[in-house]
Scaffold this motif. Sequence first.
Motif, PDB file in Angstrom:
ATOM      1  N   THR A   1       0.856  -1.181   0.000  1.00 52.73           N
ATOM      2  CA  THR A   1       0.000   0.000   0.000  1.00 52.73           C
ATOM      3  C   THR A   1       0.891   1.230   0.000  1.00 52.73           C
ATOM      4  O   THR A   1       1.935   1.253   0.640  1.00 52.73           O
ATOM      5  CB  THR A   1      -0.915   0.000   1.237  1.00 52.73           C
ATOM      6  OG1 THR A   1      -1.676  -1.199   1.222  1.00 52.73           O
ATOM      7  CG2 THR A   1      -1.848   1.175   1.238  1.00 52.73           C
ATOM      8  N   ALA A   2       0.462   2.261  -0.740  1.00 52.93           N
ATOM      9  CA  ALA A   2       1.284   3.461  -0.859  1.00 52.93           C
ATOM     10  C   ALA A   2       0.417   4.704  -0.764  1.00 52.93           C
ATOM     11  O   ALA A   2      -0.780   4.669  -1.063  1.00 52.93           O
ATOM     12  CB  ALA A   2       2.017   3.455  -2.203  1.00 52.93           C
ATOM     13  N   SER A   3       1.049   5.792  -0.377  1.00 53.78           N
ATOM     14  CA  SER A   3       0.371   7.084  -0.398  1.00 53.78           C
ATOM     15  C   SER A   3       0.131   7.493  -1.840  1.00 53.78           C
ATOM     16  O   SER A   3       0.896   7.128  -2.740  1.00 53.78           O
ATOM     17  CB  SER A   3       1.222   8.150   0.288  1.00 53.78           C
ATOM     18  OG  SER A   3       1.382   7.855   1.647  1.00 53.78           O
ATOM     19  N   MET A   4      -0.924   8.251  -2.044  1.00 52.48           N
ATOM     20  CA  MET A   4      -1.223   8.765  -3.384  1.00 52.48           C
ATOM     21  C   MET A   4      -0.599  10.145  -3.537  1.00 52.48           C
ATOM     22  O   MET A   4      -0.568  10.937  -2.585  1.00 52.48           O
ATOM     23  CB  MET A   4      -2.729   8.865  -3.586  1.00 52.48           C
ATOM     24  CG  MET A   4      -3.419   7.515  -3.620  1.00 52.48           C
ATOM     25  SD  MET A   4      -5.231   7.640  -3.681  1.00 52.48           S
ATOM     26  CE  MET A   4      -5.475   8.330  -5.320  1.00 52.48           C
ATOM     27  N   SER A   5      -0.135  10.449  -4.732  1.00 55.65           N
ATOM     28  CA  SER A   5       0.378  11.782  -5.023  1.00 55.65           C
ATOM     29  C   SER A   5      -0.807  12.743  -5.145  1.00 55.65           C
ATOM     30  O   SER A   5      -1.962  12.318  -5.305  1.00 55.65           O
ATOM     31  CB  SER A   5       1.172  11.775  -6.329  1.00 55.65           C
ATOM     32  OG  SER A   5       0.291  11.579  -7.437  1.00 55.65           O
ATOM     33  N   GLU A   6      -0.525  14.035  -5.116  1.00 55.40           N
ATOM     34  CA  GLU A   6      -1.587  15.024  -5.287  1.00 55.40           C
ATOM     35  C   GLU A   6      -2.286  14.844  -6.633  1.00 55.40           C
ATOM     36  O   GLU A   6      -3.516  14.921  -6.731  1.00 55.40           O
ATOM     37  CB  GLU A   6      -1.019  16.436  -5.162  1.00 55.40           C
ATOM     38  CG  GLU A   6      -2.090  17.498  -5.192  1.00 55.40           C
ATOM     39  CD  GLU A   6      -1.559  18.886  -4.889  1.00 55.40           C
ATOM     40  OE1 GLU A   6      -1.873  19.794  -5.671  1.00 55.40           O
ATOM     41  OE2 GLU A   6      -0.836  19.044  -3.883  1.00 55.40           O
ATOM     42  N   GLN A   7      -1.523  14.562  -7.685  1.00 54.34           N
ATOM     43  CA  GLN A   7      -2.131  14.367  -8.999  1.00 54.34           C
ATOM     44  C   GLN A   7      -3.016  13.123  -9.028  1.00 54.34           C
ATOM     45  O   GLN A   7      -4.084  13.130  -9.632  1.00 54.34           O
ATOM     46  CB  GLN A   7      -1.069  14.291 -10.096  1.00 54.34           C
ATOM     47  CG  GLN A   7      -1.674  14.198 -11.484  1.00 54.34           C
ATOM     48  CD  GLN A   7      -2.659  15.341 -11.787  1.00 54.34           C
ATOM     49  OE1 GLN A   7      -2.347  16.506 -11.598  1.00 54.34           O
ATOM     50  NE2 GLN A   7      -3.862  14.992 -12.240  1.00 54.34           N
ATOM     51  N   GLN A   8      -2.602  12.058  -8.380  1.00 56.52           N
ATOM     52  CA  GLN A   8      -3.431  10.850  -8.318  1.00 56.52           C
ATOM     53  C   GLN A   8      -4.740  11.123  -7.574  1.00 56.52           C
ATOM     54  O   GLN A   8      -5.796  10.632  -7.981  1.00 56.52           O
ATOM     55  CB  GLN A   8      -2.670   9.713  -7.639  1.00 56.52           C
ATOM     56  CG  GLN A   8      -1.556   9.141  -8.492  1.00 56.52           C
ATOM     57  CD  GLN A   8      -0.686   8.172  -7.719  1.00 56.52           C
ATOM     58  OE1 GLN A   8      -0.306   8.427  -6.571  1.00 56.52           O
ATOM     59  NE2 GLN A   8      -0.375   7.049  -8.349  1.00 56.52           N
ATOM     60  N   MET A   9      -4.666  11.911  -6.494  1.00 52.77           N
ATOM     61  CA  MET A   9      -5.886  12.255  -5.761  1.00 52.77           C
ATOM     62  C   MET A   9      -6.808  13.109  -6.620  1.00 52.77           C
ATOM     63  O   MET A   9      -8.023  12.870  -6.676  1.00 52.77           O
ATOM     64  CB  MET A   9      -5.544  12.956  -4.440  1.00 52.77           C
ATOM     65  CG  MET A   9      -4.918  12.015  -3.422  1.00 52.77           C
ATOM     66  SD  MET A   9      -4.684  12.762  -1.788  1.00 52.77           S
ATOM     67  CE  MET A   9      -3.255  13.795  -2.078  1.00 52.77           C
ATOM     68  N   ARG A  10      -6.247  14.084  -7.319  1.00 55.49           N
ATOM     69  CA  ARG A  10      -7.055  14.915  -8.222  1.00 55.49           C
ATOM     70  C   ARG A  10      -7.734  14.065  -9.303  1.00 55.49           C
ATOM     71  O   ARG A  10      -8.908  14.254  -9.607  1.00 55.49           O
ATOM     72  CB  ARG A  10      -6.188  15.989  -8.888  1.00 55.49           C
ATOM     73  CG  ARG A  10      -5.764  17.100  -7.975  1.00 55.49           C
ATOM     74  CD  ARG A  10      -4.968  18.150  -8.745  1.00 55.49           C
ATOM     75  NE  ARG A  10      -4.326  19.082  -7.853  1.00 55.49           N
ATOM     76  CZ  ARG A  10      -4.939  20.097  -7.258  1.00 55.49           C
ATOM     77  NH1 ARG A  10      -6.220  20.300  -7.482  1.00 55.49           N
ATOM     78  NH2 ARG A  10      -4.287  20.911  -6.454  1.00 55.49           N
ATOM     79  N   THR A  11      -6.986  13.136  -9.867  1.00 52.71           N
ATOM     80  CA  THR A  11      -7.539  12.275 -10.913  1.00 52.71           C
ATOM     81  C   THR A  11      -8.707  11.448 -10.381  1.00 52.71           C
ATOM     82  O   THR A  11      -9.751  11.334 -11.046  1.00 52.71           O
ATOM     83  CB  THR A  11      -6.445  11.360 -11.496  1.00 52.71           C
ATOM     84  OG1 THR A  11      -5.425  12.191 -12.080  1.00 52.71           O
ATOM     85  CG2 THR A  11      -6.995  10.413 -12.539  1.00 52.71           C
ATOM     86  N   LEU A  12      -8.573  10.885  -9.190  1.00 54.87           N
ATOM     87  CA  LEU A  12      -9.662  10.102  -8.614  1.00 54.87           C
ATOM     88  C   LEU A  12     -10.905  10.976  -8.420  1.00 54.87           C
ATOM     89  O   LEU A  12     -12.025  10.565  -8.747  1.00 54.87           O
ATOM     90  CB  LEU A  12      -9.248   9.464  -7.291  1.00 54.87           C
ATOM     91  CG  LEU A  12     -10.308   8.542  -6.671  1.00 54.87           C
ATOM     92  CD1 LEU A  12     -10.567   7.322  -7.546  1.00 54.87           C
ATOM     93  CD2 LEU A  12      -9.891   8.119  -5.268  1.00 54.87           C
ATOM     94  N   LEU A  13     -10.717  12.199  -7.923  1.00 58.32           N
ATOM     95  CA  LEU A  13     -11.851  13.101  -7.726  1.00 58.32           C
ATOM     96  C   LEU A  13     -12.503  13.482  -9.057  1.00 58.32           C
ATOM     97  O   LEU A  13     -13.723  13.654  -9.131  1.00 58.32           O
ATOM     98  CB  LEU A  13     -11.420  14.358  -6.977  1.00 58.32           C
ATOM     99  CG  LEU A  13     -10.965  14.155  -5.535  1.00 58.32           C
ATOM    100  CD1 LEU A  13     -10.492  15.480  -4.940  1.00 58.32           C
ATOM    101  CD2 LEU A  13     -12.056  13.538  -4.684  1.00 58.32           C
ATOM    102  N   GLU A  14     -11.705  13.611 -10.107  1.00 58.18           N
ATOM    103  CA  GLU A  14     -12.252  13.952 -11.422  1.00 58.18           C
ATOM    104  C   GLU A  14     -13.000  12.779 -12.042  1.00 58.18           C
ATOM    105  O   GLU A  14     -13.973  12.973 -12.765  1.00 58.18           O
ATOM    106  CB  GLU A  14     -11.124  14.402 -12.361  1.00 58.18           C
ATOM    107  CG  GLU A  14     -10.558  15.753 -11.984  1.00 58.18           C
ATOM    108  CD  GLU A  14      -9.265  16.093 -12.705  1.00 58.18           C
ATOM    109  OE1 GLU A  14      -8.737  15.229 -13.466  1.00 58.18           O
ATOM    110  OE2 GLU A  14      -8.755  17.207 -12.506  1.00 58.18           O
ATOM    111  N   GLU A  15     -12.551  11.555 -11.772  1.00 61.69           N
ATOM    112  CA  GLU A  15     -13.135  10.379 -12.409  1.00 61.69           C
ATOM    113  C   GLU A  15     -14.329   9.801 -11.654  1.00 61.69           C
ATOM    114  O   GLU A  15     -15.184   9.166 -12.263  1.00 61.69           O
ATOM    115  CB  GLU A  15     -12.067   9.297 -12.592  1.00 61.69           C
ATOM    116  CG  GLU A  15     -11.005   9.702 -13.599  1.00 61.69           C
ATOM    117  CD  GLU A  15      -9.880   8.695 -13.724  1.00 61.69           C
ATOM    118  OE1 GLU A  15      -9.830   7.723 -12.917  1.00 61.69           O
ATOM    119  OE2 GLU A  15      -9.041   8.866 -14.624  1.00 61.69           O
TER     120      GLU A  15
END
Length: 151
Positions: free
Chosen positions: A11-25
């Motif tokens: 398990t790993a922390s998500m980057s800011e861009q990965q978090m933004r992508t999840l919120l967008e999708e």
Amino acid sequence: MVNDLLEESNTASMSEQQMRTLLEEEGIGILALPTEGVPYVVPMSFGYDGESMLYFVYLLFGTESRKESLSDDVERGRFLVYRAESVYDWQSVSLTGRIAAVPDDEWDTLRDAMQNAWHPNIFASANPMRGVRGYRFRIESWTGIQQRDGA
């Protein structure tokens, strides 16, 4: 100790861009609002402006709405968005922020942000509807964790 367990589980922390992508999708999550007892927790469709704001549209039925009254009375809440493809491939973002009614001059922004929101069809047939209110959730902090196939 928790970090050691996370590393062992892949398990790993998500980057800011990965978090933004999840919120967008994703267009649905879980809103938690504080009460004197246990938190009030409800699934919510949401829109994301790509920066620092989530938007919700409350369809109001009946004479009272606990979600509406709590949103008007509290300043802060928590929102959880997640995607689980399998037990080895999932992402989760937890946000804290300030919730407030959307001012009249911000409804165009709300409509634009709500393009990715998921909307169940149960509301199309529910009657009588009392009205619609828009709320914004200004993100103060967020954390994300994930486990991805092959990670």
